[in-house]
Every structure is written in structure tokens, then in C-alpha cells.
Design a protein around this motif. Sequence first.
Motif, short mmCIF file in Angstrom:
data_model
loop_
_atom_site.label_atom_id
_atom_site.label_comp_id
_atom_site.label_asym_id
_atom_site.label_seq_id
_atom_site.Cartn_x
_atom_site.Cartn_y
_atom_site.Cartn_z
N VAL A 217 0.70 -1.18 0.01
CA VAL A 217 0.19 0.11 -0.02
C VAL A 217 0.75 1.07 -0.05
O VAL A 217 0.56 2.16 -0.90
CB VAL A 217 -0.98 -0.02 1.20
CG1 VAL A 217 -1.58 1.45 1.41
CG2 VAL A 217 -2.10 -1.20 1.16
N ALA B 36 -3.63 -3.45 -3.22
CA ALA B 36 -2.96 -2.15 -2.64
C ALA B 36 -2.94 -0.95 -3.38
O ALA B 36 -3.53 0.05 -2.76
CB ALA B 36 -1.39 -2.46 -2.68
N SER C 218 -4.83 3.82 -3.29
CA SER C 218 -4.11 4.75 -4.00
C SER C 218 -4.82 5.57 -4.77
O SER C 218 -6.32 5.14 -5.06
CB SER C 218 -2.94 4.43 -4.56
OG SER C 218 -3.13 3.63 -5.93
#
Length: 328
Positions: free
Chosen positions: A78, A104, A108
Motif C-alpha cells: 500500500v 494495494a 491509492s
Amino acid sequence: MIEHEPPKEQVLVVHEGDLRATVRMMAAARLIREHHRKARITFLTTPEYEGLVKYCPYFNAVETTLRETAKKGFIERVKLARASKFDFVYDLCASDAARKLKGAMRLSRGQWIDSAPDPKSPDHPSEQIADQLGRAGIGRTGHRLGEAPPPMLDWVDFVAKRSRTLEPAYFGLQDRYALFAPAGDEFQPAFRWPKERWASLAHALKEQGVEPVIVGGPSAREIGRYIAHVTPGARDLTGRANLVQLAGLGRKASFSFGEDVDLLHLLVAAGSSAVMFHPGAEAPHMASPRGPESVILMHAPTLAQISVAEAVQSMRVAGGFARSPEAA
């Protein structure tokens, strides 16, 4: 007052797979580059085919750390995803490593775009990928069989200008030649055209003024040596050329022959017309190589039923004898 240009769009393309999947990927990479013309595009993959893709003009950078990144802990993945600042991520493989990266990337700012083919689908992977990209706004959807843009390795010509090792003359080839990409020892006999047929085909081409050239990796060395031994004048290059060099040879070959092997996909994408031998009652349209030239699928319940005369006639139909060494 100084005006600063806005930062470049950041695009990540994720892919891993065998050689044929890597060749097919290049059609999608071309579409992505045309859509994101001014972006910085990073290709995240595995090390196996770095020697080929590093020359591909669709990427600004090639990173081979996909598996290593996937092995990191979730929190670390992440952090890497947030630090990357990618605007778009195109997944062209849907592998386990890519799925871990996707988890992950959801935390974002990047937009994850699934563009991988479904192995259970009856459609050719090329049409599947093109439709996936179309749904993401790149091109159109609804491609019928054969309508998707094919992979084209025409960019190999620019590499050849900097290295004579990609030229046929580097391997002693001066006139017309045809490439043989026979299946290696890892294939069962049912999936291999008999070696005696390969040798007879080499002899038939020699009589037509076309030099037979056998290419492939270490597993094809035995059949390469056999053909060259039985047919004087046939040239055995198995194990002697890397993938970029093989693409260079494919660009200027009069024709290519092969079973359902990954290397044939590379040669066809490079610009060679070809015949693919495949066992079975029906033509394997969903497994056929794609490229800018014609590909003829020859199939029979057993490959031994395909004669040399039929293979030569298929080569004629596809225009193999008409192509000169300078055609590419």
C-alpha cells in the motif's frame, strides 16, 4: 511570470506470461500508448522477456519486479502504491501477483483497469483484450474474430539500424529464406510434425531457391540438427539467436512454418506470413498467431496426415514465394 507545465500523466502497465502472451500484449501496449500520448508509461513485468520488451517504444521504463513487489506485506504494498502516484494502471494478465498489486492500488489514487483475457472465454485473446480496452475508453468494443489490432514488431527495424546482429546477413543469409519453428522435446509426439516431414519440406524449399532456416531454443536443437544433416543447405540456428534477433529474422523472412509454439507468434508479429500445424478436427482459430501478414492454419486428426505438398501449397496461397528479403 514563469509558467510551469503540468506534471506528466503516470501510467502503469502490468503483465506477466509466456512468450505468446507477451507478444499479444504488445498490441494492447500500442493502443495504450496512442491513447496516452504524452504520459510516462512504466511496464511492470517479470525478468523472462526483458531482453525483448526493453526495446519496445511504447514504454518509457521497464521494471521486472512484479513478483518481488507482490511478495511484500500488504501494508508495504500500500505504501508503494501511494508513493507511485500512478494515474492509471492497466492489468493485462490478471495473475496472482497482479491481483495482490490491485488490492494495494485500491487504496491509492490510481484507477485500476482490468484488461486481461479470460482463459475460459471462447474468443481469441486479442479480441478480448481489445474489447476490455474499448470499455475503458480506448478504441471500440464488439470486435469480431480477426478484427482486433494485431501485435506488430515493426519497431525492430529501428533496433536493427543500431545493431547488425539483427540483420539476416549476420547469420549468413543473403537471399530468400523461410523460418522453421518446430516444436521441441517438451512437446508430445502427437503435437509435433514428423521430423522426416520437416526435412522433406526443407528439401522442397531448397529446390525452389528458398533457404530453410531452423530456429528455436535448446529443446529444438535435436530436430534442428536432424533437418540440417538430412538436407544439405538447410541452416540450423537453434539456440544461436535471441528473441530480438529472431524478430529481426522474422521481419525479412519469405515465410515461416511451425506447430503451435510460442516462437511462431513472435515471427508472425514481426511481419512474417506463416503456416501453423495443429492436431485436431477443427482449425484452432482461438490459438492462432496474429500479425500484419497472412497466417494459414493446417490441421488434421494427427499431424502426420499433413503432407509436404500441402504445406508448400499453403505457403504459395499466403504469398510466401513472392516475398523478397528486402520486403520488410
